[in-house]
Design a protein around this motif. Sequence first.
Motif, short mmCIF file in Angstrom:
data_model
loop_
_atom_site.label_atom_id
_atom_site.label_comp_id
_atom_site.label_asym_id
_atom_site.label_seq_id
_atom_site.Cartn_x
_atom_site.Cartn_y
_atom_site.Cartn_z
N VAL A 206 0.86 -1.20 0.00
CA VAL A 206 0.00 0.00 0.00
C VAL A 206 0.89 1.24 0.00
N SER A 207 0.59 2.19 -0.88
CA SER A 207 1.35 3.45 -0.87
C SER A 207 0.44 4.60 -1.26
N ILE A 208 0.90 5.80 -0.93
CA ILE A 208 0.13 7.01 -1.17
C ILE A 208 0.70 7.75 -2.37
N GLY A 209 -0.19 8.27 -3.22
CA GLY A 209 0.26 9.01 -4.39
C GLY A 209 0.43 10.49 -4.09
N LYS A 210 0.62 11.28 -5.12
CA LYS A 210 0.89 12.71 -4.91
C LYS A 210 -0.37 13.44 -4.43
N LYS A 211 -0.11 14.52 -3.69
CA LYS A 211 -1.21 15.34 -3.18
C LYS A 211 -1.84 16.11 -4.33
N GLU A 212 -3.16 16.15 -4.39
CA GLU A 212 -3.84 16.91 -5.43
C GLU A 212 -3.69 18.41 -5.16
N ASP A 213 -3.41 19.17 -6.21
CA ASP A 213 -3.32 20.63 -6.10
C ASP A 213 -4.70 21.18 -6.48
N MET A 214 -5.54 21.40 -5.46
CA MET A 214 -6.96 21.62 -5.74
C MET A 214 -7.33 23.10 -5.87
N MET A 215 -8.46 23.32 -6.54
CA MET A 215 -9.01 24.67 -6.70
C MET A 215 -9.44 25.25 -5.36
N GLY A 216 -10.09 24.45 -4.53
CA GLY A 216 -10.59 24.92 -3.24
C GLY A 216 -10.43 23.84 -2.19
N GLN A 217 -10.94 24.12 -1.00
CA GLN A 217 -10.82 23.19 0.13
C GLN A 217 -9.39 22.68 0.21
N ARG A 218 -8.45 23.63 0.11
CA ARG A 218 -7.05 23.27 -0.05
C ARG A 218 -6.39 22.82 1.25
N ALA A 219 -7.11 22.98 2.37
CA ALA A 219 -6.54 22.52 3.64
C ALA A 219 -6.72 21.01 3.79
N SER A 220 -7.54 20.43 2.93
CA SER A 220 -7.78 18.99 3.01
C SER A 220 -6.71 18.25 2.19
N TYR A 221 -6.26 17.10 2.69
CA TYR A 221 -5.16 16.37 2.05
C TYR A 221 -5.74 15.23 1.20
N THR A 222 -5.94 15.53 -0.08
CA THR A 222 -6.56 14.56 -0.99
C THR A 222 -5.51 13.95 -1.91
N CYS A 223 -5.49 12.65 -2.02
CA CYS A 223 -4.51 12.01 -2.91
C CYS A 223 -4.93 10.60 -3.31
N ASP A 224 -4.09 9.97 -4.12
CA ASP A 224 -4.32 8.58 -4.55
C ASP A 224 -3.89 7.60 -3.47
N ILE A 225 -4.53 6.44 -3.48
CA ILE A 225 -4.02 5.29 -2.72
C ILE A 225 -3.69 4.22 -3.77
N ASN A 226 -2.43 3.77 -3.75
CA ASN A 226 -2.03 2.72 -4.70
C ASN A 226 -1.96 1.37 -3.99
N MET A 227 -2.51 0.37 -4.64
CA MET A 227 -2.42 -0.98 -4.07
C MET A 227 -1.77 -1.88 -5.10
N ASP A 228 -0.59 -2.35 -4.77
CA ASP A 228 0.21 -3.13 -5.70
C ASP A 228 0.48 -4.48 -5.05
N ASP A 229 -0.34 -5.47 -5.37
CA ASP A 229 -0.32 -6.75 -4.66
C ASP A 229 -0.35 -6.52 -3.14
N ALA A 230 -1.22 -5.63 -2.73
CA ALA A 230 -1.33 -5.31 -1.29
C ALA A 230 -1.92 -6.50 -0.54
N GLU A 231 -1.31 -6.80 0.61
CA GLU A 231 -1.75 -7.98 1.37
C GLU A 231 -2.62 -7.55 2.55
N ILE A 232 -3.89 -7.89 2.48
CA ILE A 232 -4.83 -7.46 3.51
C ILE A 232 -5.38 -8.71 4.22
N PRO A 233 -5.23 -8.79 5.54
CA PRO A 233 -5.72 -9.98 6.24
C PRO A 233 -7.22 -10.20 6.03
N VAL A 234 -7.60 -11.47 5.95
CA VAL A 234 -9.02 -11.80 5.70
C VAL A 234 -9.92 -11.15 6.75
N GLU A 235 -9.41 -11.07 7.98
CA GLU A 235 -10.27 -10.49 9.05
C GLU A 235 -10.53 -9.00 8.84
#
Length: 406
Positions: A206-235
């Motif tokens: 699991v990794s985080i992508g670049k922060k979006e450079d947004m028109m507004g609501q710029r205090a919020s941290y919006t970005c991509d989440i990348n999942m590359d063969d991410a291993e998530i427990p069944v539970e």
Amino acid sequence: MSTTAAPEAISQGPSFRLSAEQEEIRKLARDFSDKEITQQVAEHHDREGLFPHEITKKAWEIGLMNCIIPEEYGGLALGALEECLIAEELAHGCMGISLAIMANNLGIVPVKLSGSEEQKQKYLGQLTEECGFCAYALTEPEVGSDPGGLGATAVKKGDKYILNGVKRWITGAGVSDWYVVFASTDPSQRHRGVSAFIVEKDHPGVSIGKKEDMMGQRASYTCDINMDDAEIPVENRLGEEGTGFYTAMKTFQYTRPAIAAGAVGVAQKALDLCLQYSLERKTFDTFIANHQAVQFMMADMHRDIMAGRLLTWQCAWMCDHGISNNVEVAVAKLFTSDNAMRIATDAVQIYGGYGYSREYPVEKLMRDVKVTQIYEGTSQVQKIVIGRAIIREHAKRMGINPKEIG
Ligand SMILES: Cc1cc2nc3c(=O)[nH]c(=O)nc-3n(C[C@H](O)[C@H](O)[C@H](O)COP(=O)(O)OP(=O)(O)OC[C@H]3O[C@@H](n4cnc5c(N)ncnc54)[C@H](O)[C@@H]3O)c2cc1C
């Protein structure tokens, strides 16, 4: 016959008055907003695109964050209506900072709706023990308004699911410890094959992508989440396989009221600023407030703020009483976001040339509020929800086969 309702009928009927506790919560949020989210603070975070760590920590400390977490997990167990009161007041200060404080609800609600006892203890408990963040990850680079056809996949291998795909535009992802991720466990089934998972930021792959450079609501941290063969427990699967789409859509019934309330908060701020400015600025030897064209714009603002607030409270109240509010919340979000956009635009107009300058506060309102017409379902998507529902209802009364209705 008397037209006055008996007092008992009034007490049993709908009430438009907030309780003493709700008034207190509203005042707490208003005082916090006035003190901590001043014009200067809002402008600074907007210009720099800064996530408001200190302000969120203070909001968490006085109980303005994560308020909908049940008491058994350390929360305040407040309802959607109280959330709306808080959202409106915080957005009056700055909608970007308000989003940073309120967006955890998007991660909390799916866990409340579909999580196991262990998941609730662990993930909701974490949020009440210390000031942390979580996110809701449905949208993808190729998939927004039509989330039935997700590209992200989850394949079960032993005691893990292997997740692959990219989630785009994820509010708060850059600062969150975990995310509710929707991925397809059976792509052939489209929305019936979608499952939900609690993905931690430190899960392998699991990794985080670049922060979006947004028109507004710029205090919020919006970005991509990348999942590359991410291993998530069944539970960490949330609910049964194939129930993710229901969880994703049901979540909006609880979170859209606060978006609508935020739009009302921005609209109210725009009107407050216009009232002030129009009694300072003079043209043709009189305050611009005395020109009927300006008065009418402000009267329209007041009308739509009042109506929007009531629609918002109504759909939040329905949420809190376990009444499905699918159509009502779509109406509230559509009405408040479209009107707030118009109100912010009119505020720029009332400020004249100064409205167009970044040295004055109204252009930020216009930039901030635009996205309320886009996220958590665009205005067009809300119209689809409303249109289909009213047509289906009428067709049923006319005895038309539901299969003939789109
Ligand atoms: C600041 C920000 C924060 C966000 N936060 C989150 C988040 O936390 N989690 C998350 O999962 N997502 C998030 N989103 C994503 C957001 O929910 C999507 O952007 C939104 O659902 C629209 O999807 P899209 O951008 O792919 O537009 P599209 O679906 O590509 O739509 C493009 C245009 O076509 C219109 N359109 C599409 N289909 C129809 C139709 N059938 N009829 C009529 N018009 C149609 C739309 O209304 C829109 O105008 C965020 C977005 C932004 C900008």
